[in-house]
Design a protein around this motif. Structure first.
Motif, PDB file in Angstrom:
ATOM      1  N   GLY A   1       0.780  -1.224   0.000  1.00  0.00           N
ATOM      2  CA  GLY A   1       0.000   0.000   0.000  1.00  0.00           C
ATOM      3  C   GLY A   1       0.811   1.274   0.000  1.00  0.00           C
ATOM      4  N   LEU A   2       2.095   1.204   0.277  1.00  0.00           N
ATOM      5  CA  LEU A   2       2.921   2.414   0.315  1.00  0.00           C
ATOM      6  C   LEU A   2       2.993   3.072  -1.054  1.00  0.00           C
ATOM      7  CD1 LEU A   2       4.777   4.368   1.769  1.00  0.00           C
ATOM      8  CD2 LEU A   2       6.670   2.756   1.422  1.00  0.00           C
ATOM      9  N   ALA A   3       3.101   2.274  -2.110  1.00  0.00           N
ATOM     10  CA  ALA A   3       3.197   2.843  -3.460  1.00  0.00           C
ATOM     11  C   ALA A   3       1.955   3.653  -3.810  1.00  0.00           C
ATOM     12  CB  ALA A   3       3.399   1.731  -4.482  1.00  0.00           C
ATOM     13  N   SER A   4       0.776   3.186  -3.392  1.00  0.00           N
ATOM     14  CA  SER A   4      -0.462   3.921  -3.676  1.00  0.00           C
ATOM     15  C   SER A   4      -0.433   5.297  -3.021  1.00  0.00           C
ATOM     16  CB  SER A   4      -1.677   3.134  -3.161  1.00  0.00           C
ATOM     17  OG  SER A   4      -1.816   1.916  -3.861  1.00  0.00           O
ATOM     18  N   ALA A   5       0.019   5.341  -1.756  1.00  0.00           N
ATOM     19  CA  ALA A   5       0.096   6.616  -1.050  1.00  0.00           C
ATOM     20  C   ALA A   5       1.083   7.561  -1.719  1.00  0.00           C
ATOM     21  CB  ALA A   5       0.494   6.366   0.411  1.00  0.00           C
ATOM     22  N   VAL A   6       2.214   7.015  -2.171  1.00  0.00           N
ATOM     23  CA  VAL A   6       3.233   7.838  -2.832  1.00  0.00           C
ATOM     24  C   VAL A   6       2.689   8.430  -4.127  1.00  0.00           C
ATOM     25  CG1 VAL A   6       5.460   7.770  -4.015  1.00  0.00           C
ATOM     26  CG2 VAL A   6       5.177   6.627  -1.807  1.00  0.00           C
ATOM     27  N   LEU A   7       2.070   7.601  -4.941  1.00  0.00           N
ATOM     28  CA  LEU A   7       1.576   8.080  -6.231  1.00  0.00           C
ATOM     29  C   LEU A   7       0.432   9.065  -6.056  1.00  0.00           C
ATOM     30  CD1 LEU A   7       1.708   4.818  -8.376  1.00  0.00           C
ATOM     31  CD2 LEU A   7       3.226   6.788  -8.490  1.00  0.00           C
ATOM     32  N   ASP A   8      -0.401   8.852  -5.048  1.00  0.00           N
ATOM     33  CA  ASP A   8      -1.512   9.778  -4.796  1.00  0.00           C
ATOM     34  C   ASP A   8      -1.010  11.167  -4.445  1.00  0.00           C
ATOM     35  OD1 ASP A   8      -3.368   7.816  -5.287  1.00  0.00           O
ATOM     36  OD2 ASP A   8      -3.790   7.386  -3.169  1.00  0.00           O
ATOM     37  N   CYS A   9       0.167  11.242  -3.843  1.00  0.00           N
ATOM     38  CA  CYS A   9       0.735  12.526  -3.430  1.00  0.00           C
ATOM     39  C   CYS A   9       1.756  13.077  -4.423  1.00  0.00           C
ATOM     40  CB  CYS A   9       1.391  12.388  -2.055  1.00  0.00           C
ATOM     41  SG  CYS A   9       0.260  11.928  -0.730  1.00  0.00           S
ATOM     42  N   SER A  10       1.961  12.383  -5.531  1.00  0.00           N
ATOM     43  CA  SER A  10       2.972  12.781  -6.504  1.00  0.00           C
ATOM     44  C   SER A  10       2.334  13.552  -7.659  1.00  0.00           C
ATOM     45  CB  SER A  10       3.686  11.540  -7.058  1.00  0.00           C
ATOM     46  OG  SER A  10       2.878  10.913  -8.048  1.00  0.00           O
ATOM     47  N   PRO A  11       3.142  14.227  -8.456  1.00  0.00           N
ATOM     48  CA  PRO A  11       2.592  14.946  -9.623  1.00  0.00           C
ATOM     49  C   PRO A  11       2.361  14.057 -10.837  1.00  0.00           C
ATOM     50  CG  PRO A  11       4.937  15.362  -9.434  1.00  0.00           C
ATOM     51  CD  PRO A  11       4.563  14.529  -8.242  1.00  0.00           C
ATOM     52  N   LEU A  12       2.631  12.755 -10.746  1.00  0.00           N
ATOM     53  CA  LEU A  12       2.475  11.875 -11.903  1.00  0.00           C
ATOM     54  C   LEU A  12       1.048  11.883 -12.426  1.00  0.00           C
ATOM     55  CD1 LEU A  12       4.888   9.333 -10.589  1.00  0.00           C
ATOM     56  CD2 LEU A  12       4.559   9.396 -13.039  1.00  0.00           C
ATOM     57  N   ARG A  13       0.927  11.904 -13.758  1.00  0.00           N
ATOM     58  CA  ARG A  13      -0.386  11.892 -14.396  1.00  0.00           C
ATOM     59  C   ARG A  13      -0.291  11.139 -15.716  1.00  0.00           C
ATOM     60  NH1 ARG A  13      -0.176  18.320 -16.110  1.00  0.00           N
ATOM     61  NH2 ARG A  13       1.157  18.055 -17.957  1.00  0.00           N
ATOM     62  N   SER A  14      -1.442  10.874 -16.278  1.00  0.00           N
ATOM     63  CA  SER A  14      -1.487  10.155 -17.544  1.00  0.00           C
ATOM     64  C   SER A  14      -0.643  10.866 -18.600  1.00  0.00           C
ATOM     65  CB  SER A  14      -2.936  10.055 -18.022  1.00  0.00           C
ATOM     66  OG  SER A  14      -3.016   9.374 -19.257  1.00  0.00           O
ATOM     67  N   GLY A  15       0.133  10.088 -19.339  1.00  0.00           N
ATOM     68  CA  GLY A  15       1.007  10.659 -20.360  1.00  0.00           C
ATOM     69  C   GLY A  15       2.437  10.835 -19.901  1.00  0.00           C
ATOM     70  N   ASP A  16       2.683  10.679 -18.589  1.00  0.00           N
ATOM     71  CA  ASP A  16       4.042  10.764 -18.060  1.00  0.00           C
ATOM     72  C   ASP A  16       4.758   9.425 -18.209  1.00  0.00           C
ATOM     73  OD1 ASP A  16       3.522  13.370 -17.366  1.00  0.00           O
ATOM     74  OD2 ASP A  16       3.261  12.973 -15.228  1.00  0.00           O
ATOM     75  N   LEU A  17       6.030   9.405 -17.857  1.00  0.00           N
ATOM     76  CA  LEU A  17       6.832   8.185 -17.908  1.00  0.00           C
ATOM     77  C   LEU A  17       7.601   8.039 -16.600  1.00  0.00           C
ATOM     78  CD1 LEU A  17       8.861   6.677 -20.774  1.00  0.00           C
ATOM     79  CD2 LEU A  17      10.054   7.164 -18.629  1.00  0.00           C
ATOM     80  N   LEU A  18       7.634   6.813 -16.081  1.00  0.00           N
ATOM     81  CA  LEU A  18       8.324   6.526 -14.830  1.00  0.00           C
ATOM     82  C   LEU A  18       9.324   5.394 -15.040  1.00  0.00           C
ATOM     83  CD1 LEU A  18       8.677   6.765 -11.732  1.00  0.00           C
ATOM     84  CD2 LEU A  18       6.706   5.224 -11.492  1.00  0.00           C
ATOM     85  N   VAL A  19      10.584   5.664 -14.706  1.00  0.00           N
ATOM     86  CA  VAL A  19      11.623   4.636 -14.693  1.00  0.00           C
ATOM     87  C   VAL A  19      11.682   4.071 -13.278  1.00  0.00           C
ATOM     88  CG1 VAL A  19      14.067   4.126 -15.009  1.00  0.00           C
ATOM     89  CG2 VAL A  19      12.949   5.838 -16.467  1.00  0.00           C
ATOM     90  N   ILE A  20      11.472   2.766 -13.136  1.00  0.00           N
ATOM     91  CA  ILE A  20      11.519   2.122 -11.826  1.00  0.00           C
ATOM     92  C   ILE A  20      12.713   1.171 -11.802  1.00  0.00           C
ATOM     93  CG2 ILE A  20      10.333   0.652 -10.164  1.00  0.00           C
ATOM     94  CD1 ILE A  20       7.692   1.582 -11.321  1.00  0.00           C
ATOM     95  N   ILE A  21      13.597   1.378 -10.834  1.00  0.00           N
ATOM     96  CA  ILE A  21      14.814   0.570 -10.730  1.00  0.00           C
ATOM     97  C   ILE A  21      14.722  -0.289  -9.481  1.00  0.00           C
ATOM     98  CG2 ILE A  21      17.329   0.635 -10.626  1.00  0.00           C
ATOM     99  CD1 ILE A  21      16.845   3.703 -11.585  1.00  0.00           C
ATOM    100  N   SER A  22      14.794  -1.576  -9.652  1.00  0.00           N
ATOM    101  CA  SER A  22      14.799  -2.502  -8.526  1.00  0.00           C
ATOM    102  C   SER A  22      15.576  -3.737  -8.944  1.00  0.00           C
ATOM    103  CB  SER A  22      13.383  -2.894  -8.107  1.00  0.00           C
ATOM    104  OG  SER A  22      13.394  -3.909  -7.118  1.00  0.00           O
ATOM    105  N   LEU A  23      16.692  -3.984  -8.305  1.00  0.00           N
ATOM    106  CA  LEU A  23      17.530  -5.107  -8.698  1.00  0.00           C
ATOM    107  C   LEU A  23      16.761  -6.418  -8.664  1.00  0.00           C
ATOM    108  CD1 LEU A  23      20.236  -6.329  -9.472  1.00  0.00           C
ATOM    109  CD2 LEU A  23      20.794  -6.436  -7.030  1.00  0.00           C
ATOM    110  N   SER A  24      16.097  -6.707  -7.557  1.00  0.00           N
ATOM    111  CA  SER A  24      15.367  -7.970  -7.442  1.00  0.00           C
ATOM    112  C   SER A  24      13.987  -7.901  -8.069  1.00  0.00           C
ATOM    113  CB  SER A  24      15.241  -8.383  -5.977  1.00  0.00           C
ATOM    114  OG  SER A  24      14.320  -7.558  -5.295  1.00  0.00           O
ATOM    115  N   GLY A  25      13.372  -6.730  -8.031  1.00  0.00           N
ATOM    116  CA  GLY A  25      12.018  -6.588  -8.577  1.00  0.00           C
ATOM    117  C   GLY A  25      10.978  -7.401  -7.842  1.00  0.00           C
ATOM    118  N   ARG A  26      11.264  -7.854  -6.628  1.00  0.00           N
ATOM    119  CA  ARG A  26      10.375  -8.774  -5.921  1.00  0.00           C
ATOM    120  C   ARG A  26       9.589  -8.137  -4.784  1.00  0.00           C
ATOM    121  NH1 ARG A  26      13.936 -12.180  -1.616  1.00  0.00           N
ATOM    122  NH2 ARG A  26      12.130 -13.566  -1.758  1.00  0.00           N
TER     123      ARG A  26
END
Length: 251
Positions: free
Chosen positions: A98-123
């Motif tokens: 649920g942390l990601a939902s809270a972060v995105l709700d408070c972020s300026p990200l909107r449709s049409g933007d691009l997000l690079v997500i870096i996670s070595l394990s991705g798990r």
């Protein structure tokens, strides 16, 4: 074994990984660069996120001489690096549902933007949910991860999926599970991680590809110059003024 031989072994391992990424990720690098160029042309904003040491590669493409001025850091307090005390808090927060939902709700990200997500394990829950929820918002997602983790580890997200399963483009860093390139009989644990070297190089290759793709379309890439060369501050000031509505690290 001498220290110099260990140093040479690490360089050989890192160079080998870089060559593997160059040879085997060429198509994905091209696709990621094109996607970033498309976003810039279409008026979208660019963001990068990484937790723990993965944040180092994210920071490396934000507000960087020779980099795209439009790339912004999506920072999650407590998980950006080892500056938080205790440092282990960041690892714990990566697993919080649920942390990601809270972060995105408070972020300026909107449709049409691009997000690079870096996670070595991705798990872990945070990068997986970040990708899932961003795409649900209409945000394009480029994932940078080691795909090997998806076959050799268990997902920590309730869906049982990994970062790689929720991306428009996946860049595989080819880092072995455990992120340590060297072993020695006299040392019990493997050592000498190469993920930062490889991931940063992989992303800089993508940024270079994006700049070239924009130039091919007749568009001047919004690049920053070093503030330590004559005229650098003036150049950057003009770029930031022109693209001020898409730059968030100045606010």
């Amino acid at each position: 074994m001498s220290d110099s031989k260990l140093a040479g072994q690490f360089f050989d391992a890192a160079i080998g990984l870089l060559r593997q990424v160059q040879d085997e990720d060429a198509g994905e690098i091209e696709a990621a660069g094109s996607l970033i160029a498309d976003t810039v042309v279409d008026g979208g904003r660019l963001f990068a996120f990484g937790a723990g040491h993965s944040s180092l590669a994210a920071q490396d493409i934000v507000y960087r001489a020779g980099g795209l001025a439009l790339m912004n850091l999506l920072a999650v307090p407590g998980v950006v690096g080892v500056d938080v005390m205790p440092a282990t808090l960041g690892s714990a927060l990566e697993r919080v549902d649920g942390l990601a939902s809270a972060v995105l709700d408070c972020s300026p990200l909107r449709s049409g933007d691009l997000l690079v997500i870096i996670s070595l394990s991705g798990r872990n829950a945070l990068p997986v949910e970040m990708a899932m929820n961003a795409r649900a918002l209409g945000v394009k997602v480029i994932g940078v991860t080691s795909v090997a983790y998806a076959t050799e580890t268990t997902s920590r997200h309730v869906s049982g999926t990994y970062l790689k399963d929720h991306c428009d483009v996946v860049l595989d860093s080819r880092i072995p599970v455990g992120d340590a390139e060297l072993t020695l009989d006299s040392i019990e644990a493997p050592f000498a991680p190469a993920s930062t070297v490889v991931t940063s190089a992989l992303l800089q290759a993508v940024m270079a590809t994006a700049a070239g793709a924009l130039a091919d379309r007749g568009i001047e890439p919004p690049l920053l110059r070093s503030g330590n060369v004559d005229g650098g501050h003036e150049w950057n000031g003009r770029v930031m003024t022109e693209y001020g509505d898409r730059i968030f690290y100045r606010r």
